[in-house]
Design an enzyme around this catalytic site. Structure first.
Site, PDB file in Angstrom:
ATOM      1  N   SER A  10       0.845  -1.193  -0.155  1.00  0.00           N
ATOM      2  CA  SER A  10       0.004  -0.014  -0.121  1.00  0.00           C
ATOM      3  C   SER A  10       0.833   1.204  -0.013  1.00  0.00           C
ATOM      4  CB  SER A  10      -0.813  -0.114   1.281  1.00  0.00           C
ATOM      5  OG  SER A  10      -1.262   1.416   1.756  1.00  0.00           O
ATOM      6  N   HIS A  34      -1.483  -1.737  -3.947  1.00  0.00           N
ATOM      7  CA  HIS A  34      -2.728  -1.413  -3.337  1.00  0.00           C
ATOM      8  C   HIS A  34      -2.874  -0.058  -3.171  1.00  0.00           C
ATOM      9  CE1 HIS A  34      -5.477  -2.752  -0.360  1.00  0.00           C
ATOM     10  NE2 HIS A  34      -5.402  -1.520   0.338  1.00  0.00           N
ATOM     11  N   ASP A  36      -5.040   3.064  -2.020  1.00  0.00           N
ATOM     12  CA  ASP A  36      -6.203   3.015  -0.938  1.00  0.00           C
ATOM     13  C   ASP A  36      -6.855   4.579  -1.375  1.00  0.00           C
ATOM     14  OD1 ASP A  36      -5.887   1.012   1.456  1.00  0.00           O
ATOM     15  OD2 ASP A  36      -3.931   1.804   1.456  1.00  0.00           O
ATOM     16  N   MET A  38      -9.669   7.035  -0.379  1.00  0.00           N
ATOM     17  CA  MET A  38     -10.424   7.490   0.807  1.00  0.00           C
ATOM     18  C   MET A  38     -11.186   8.908   0.509  1.00  0.00           C
ATOM     19  SD  MET A  38      -7.714   6.444   3.836  1.00  0.00           S
ATOM     20  CE  MET A  38      -6.946   4.978   4.063  1.00  0.00           C
ATOM     21  N   HIS A  67      -8.729  -0.310  -3.509  1.00  0.00           N
ATOM     22  CA  HIS A  67      -9.401  -0.384  -2.461  1.00  0.00           C
ATOM     23  C   HIS A  67     -10.182   0.751  -1.858  1.00  0.00           C
ATOM     24  CE1 HIS A  67      -9.374  -0.966   2.480  1.00  0.00           C
ATOM     25  NE2 HIS A  67     -10.279  -1.382   1.996  1.00  0.00           N
ATOM     26  N   MET A  69     -12.322   2.982  -0.087  1.00  0.00           N
ATOM     27  CA  MET A  69     -12.988   3.396   1.077  1.00  0.00           C
ATOM     28  C   MET A  69     -13.676   4.626   0.821  1.00  0.00           C
ATOM     29  SD  MET A  69      -9.786   2.457   3.362  1.00  0.00           S
ATOM     30  CE  MET A  69      -8.903   2.453   1.988  1.00  0.00           C
ATOM     31  N   MET A 138     -10.443  -6.437   6.870  1.00  0.00           N
ATOM     32  CA  MET A 138      -9.863  -5.495   7.402  1.00  0.00           C
ATOM     33  C   MET A 138      -9.077  -6.004   8.845  1.00  0.00           C
ATOM     34  SD  MET A 138      -9.736  -2.788   5.268  1.00  0.00           S
ATOM     35  CE  MET A 138      -8.717  -1.798   6.456  1.00  0.00           C
ATOM     36  N   ASP A 174      -5.734  -6.739   5.296  1.00  0.00           N
ATOM     37  CA  ASP A 174      -5.359  -5.286   5.374  1.00  0.00           C
ATOM     38  C   ASP A 174      -5.247  -4.664   6.636  1.00  0.00           C
ATOM     39  OD1 ASP A 174      -4.599  -2.835   4.247  1.00  0.00           O
ATOM     40  OD2 ASP A 174      -6.317  -2.484   3.083  1.00  0.00           O
ATOM     41  N   GLY A 175      -4.052  -4.161   7.143  1.00  0.00           N
ATOM     42  CA  GLY A 175      -3.786  -3.296   8.271  1.00  0.00           C
ATOM     43  C   GLY A 175      -2.828  -4.057   9.080  1.00  0.00           C
ATOM     44  N   GLY A 176      -1.523  -3.398   9.412  1.00  0.00           N
ATOM     45  CA  GLY A 176      -0.811  -3.845  10.542  1.00  0.00           C
ATOM     46  C   GLY A 176       0.087  -5.141  10.257  1.00  0.00           C
TER      47      GLY A 176
HETATM   48  C1  DX5 Z   1      -6.182   1.654   6.177  1.00  0.00           C
HETATM   49  C2  DX5 Z   1      -5.677   0.932   4.460  1.00  0.00           C
HETATM   50  C3  DX5 Z   1      -4.403  -0.132   4.475  1.00  0.00           C
HETATM   51  C4  DX5 Z   1      -3.166   0.858   5.039  1.00  0.00           C
HETATM   52  C5  DX5 Z   1      -2.330  -0.367   5.616  1.00  0.00           C
HETATM   53  O1  DX5 Z   1      -7.454   2.022   5.929  1.00  0.00           O
HETATM   54  O2  DX5 Z   1      -6.754   0.261   4.129  1.00  0.00           O
HETATM   55  O3  DX5 Z   1      -4.467  -0.491   3.272  1.00  0.00           O
HETATM   56  O4  DX5 Z   1      -2.625   1.394   4.319  1.00  0.00           O
HETATM   57  O5  DX5 Z   1      -1.218   0.159   6.265  1.00  0.00           O
HETATM   58  P1  DX5 Z   1      -0.399  -0.682   7.235  1.00  0.00           P
HETATM   59  O6  DX5 Z   1       0.472  -1.702   6.462  1.00  0.00           O
HETATM   60  O7  DX5 Z   1       0.835   0.548   7.702  1.00  0.00           O
HETATM   61  O8  DX5 Z   1      -1.515  -0.963   8.170  1.00  0.00           O
HETATM   62 ZN    ZN Z   2      -6.262  -0.712   1.941  1.00  0.00          ZN
END
Ligand code: DX5
Ligand code: ZN
Length: 222
Positions: A10, A34, A36, A38, A67, A69, A138, A174-176
């Site tokens: 991402s 990826h 994002d 938003m 992705h 959002m 997520m 996705d996330g962390g």
């Molecule tokens: C959060 C995004 C993720 C984010 C992941 O809403 O959808 O794709 O960028 O970033 P890390 O890997 O730092 O959690």
């Molecule tokens: Zn994402």
């Protein structure tokens, strides 16, 4: 058993003032980029409008995993598919007509993907299995990079994996995700991994993608 692993970095935590160069850094080692998107409505953060996202997609040397959002995602999702994205994720919480939008994404030539937030259960979406090419579970609240991986989402990943059965549906988290947390997601059955800050906060993003991929393969074989 050999499982296909996909790493989808991402760029949320990359340097937005030089995105082309940032994408280039991981272009030889990542499976997809990826992206994002938003809107500051569905999530409390803004990244790209359609025009800016179109430019990133047009310039990307990697296939794009969009992705979305964004609120009221149905119509714009199909437009992202028409831009040539390899995959388009809509959030179950933001769509009015899940089946129709997933089908239109596919008809426009992209993989259709359904994402769910941590508070949303997967079972309600079983009826859409035939229209889905990827589930995105997520593992943080969507909106920001660099958050802590929610290990308690792993039971949901397991249930999704079971629901998928033998179907060729990818299972993305996705996330962390990092060198250490990827093990939990692998155990639960995920095969497609978004990695944001772990890659772009590293001095050598390409090397980190390769390290994570190798670690995942070694872990699965151990
Ligand atoms: C959060 C995004 C993720 C984010 C992941 O809403 O959808 O794709 O960028 O970033 P890390 O890997 O730092 O959690
Ligand atoms: Zn994402």
């Amino acid at each position: 058993m050999s499982t296909e692993i996909r790493i989808t970095p991402s760029i949320l935590n990359a340097d937005f003032s030089q995105l082309g160069a940032e994408i280039e850094k991981i272009s030889k080692v990542a499976d997809l980029l990826h992206l994002d998107v938003m809107d500051n409505i569905f999530v409390p953060n803004f990244t790209f409008d359609f025009q800016a996202a179109s430019e990133v997609i047009a310039q990307s040397v990697l296939p794009v995993d969009a992705h979305l959002m964004v609120a009221d995602v149905d119509q714009i999702a199909v437009e992202y598919a028409h831009l040539g994205c390899a995959s388009v994720t809509i959030h179950a919480e933001a769509t009015r007509n899940i089946a129709q939008t997933l089908r239109e994404i596919r008809s426009a030539g992209a993989r259709s993907s359904l994402g769910i937030k941590p508070g949303t259960q997967i079972e309600a979406y079983e009826e859409f299995l035939n229209d889905i090419d990827m589930f995105l579970i997520m593992t943080v609240e969507p909106g920001f990079g660099g958050q802590k991986f929610m290990e308690n989402m792993m039971s949901k990943v397991r249930r999704t994996k079971k629901m998928i059965g033998d179907r060729p549906i990818w299972l993305q988290v996705d996330g962390g995700i990092s060198m250490s947390t990827i093990e939990y997601a692998l155990d639960a059955g995920a095969d497609t991994f978004v990695v944001g800050s772990a890659v772009f906060n590293d001095p050598n993003p390409a090397e980190m993608v390769e390290k994570i991929r190798k670690h995942a393969h070694d872990y699965l074989e151990s």
